[in-house]
Design an enzyme around this catalytic site. Sequence first.
Site, PDB file in Angstrom:
ATOM      1  N   ASP A 102       0.857  -1.181   0.000  1.00 25.82           N
ATOM      2  CA  ASP A 102       0.000   0.000   0.000  1.00 25.82           C
ATOM      3  C   ASP A 102       0.899   1.238   0.000  1.00 25.82           C
ATOM      4  OD1 ASP A 102      -2.740   1.176   0.252  1.00 25.82           O
ATOM      5  OD2 ASP A 102      -2.023   1.809   2.217  1.00 25.82           O
ATOM      6  N   TYR A 230      -2.410  10.366   2.979  1.00 23.85           N
ATOM      7  CA  TYR A 230      -3.437  10.985   2.135  1.00 23.85           C
ATOM      8  C   TYR A 230      -3.234  12.457   1.834  1.00 23.85           C
ATOM      9  CZ  TYR A 230      -5.504   6.504   3.007  1.00 23.85           C
ATOM     10  OH  TYR A 230      -5.679   5.157   3.080  1.00 23.85           O
ATOM     11  N   HIS A 290      -6.454  -6.416  -1.518  1.00 25.72           N
ATOM     12  CA  HIS A 290      -5.573  -5.347  -1.053  1.00 25.72           C
ATOM     13  C   HIS A 290      -4.705  -5.782   0.135  1.00 25.72           C
ATOM     14  CE1 HIS A 290      -4.312  -1.207  -1.085  1.00 25.72           C
ATOM     15  NE2 HIS A 290      -4.636  -1.027   0.173  1.00 25.72           N
TER      16      HIS A 290
END
Length: 312
Positions: A102, A230, A290
């Site tokens: 990730d 983010y 994921h």
Amino acid sequence: MDQIQHKFIEVKGLKLHVAEIGSGPNVVLFLHGFPEIWYSWRHQMVAVAEAAFRALAPDFRGYGLSDQPLEPEKASFSDLIKDLGALLDALGVDKVFLVGKDFGAVPAYLFSLLHQERVRGVVSLGIPHTALPVIPSYHEHLPEGFYVSRWQEPGRAEADFGRLDAKTVVRNIYILFSRSEIPIAAENQEIMDIVDPSTPLPPWFTEEDLEEYSSLYQKSGFRTALKIPYRSFKEDHGITDYIIKVPTLLVMGEKDYVFKFAGMEEYIRSGKVREFVPQLEIVFSPEGTHFIQEQSPGEVNRLLLDFLKRHI
């Protein structure tokens, strides 16, 4: 997991937590994603240690048992790169294999670009390297409710998460991110509302695993975790040559929702990614999601060990 040892190393005034198992000159450094911590690598750490490698898995600053930065709103990927270098120095490690999943793949790629002499190879789960200094604009073709867009908005995720306890937040994210659909909320819906409370956890993720994660997020909260990754994608690292020059393995789950980002599948399957990673091997896992390293640890361990042994 009892054989995994834990230590704290002070880096620039912060105590960073590192899990460790195994010994020897060949070192593997595992870099977690979100909403993960060192624990997400538990299966891989034991496997590589049994194969005579030394395994290290830190909690990034602001995650898990590591200290929060003094100003979380200023935390950056550059901080993570500096932390990695300082951790390796403190642990007496000159060269490592980097394994990132990730967003953990981003510091793995950046560290190999900035400190190539210290990297034996890179293994990435779910995220290919790009030649861009920022993540491609895959969200431009997605609705406003795309989870990354929502979480990039200061205060939005904090308010959404703040309605729930840490355990429920982690539970919801694991359920959402283990699906093959991209998490997208409706216009008048928050991301946490997408998950029906009665939805079970993925079969490979136990209540005990959830408890381990939630106990650490109860300590750390999500303030730094939302800043990195983010709200930190647009950093300029001063890199002009984005070609990865070390052996690299990309393991891509074909049921990972990231595979559905605009242009992602074509970028990988066409081989264009190799323009920027000449020594790249790509393995597709038909059932991989994921969280492939937790979902299919046997498969990931086999691929990882094969790569490591070939590039010692």
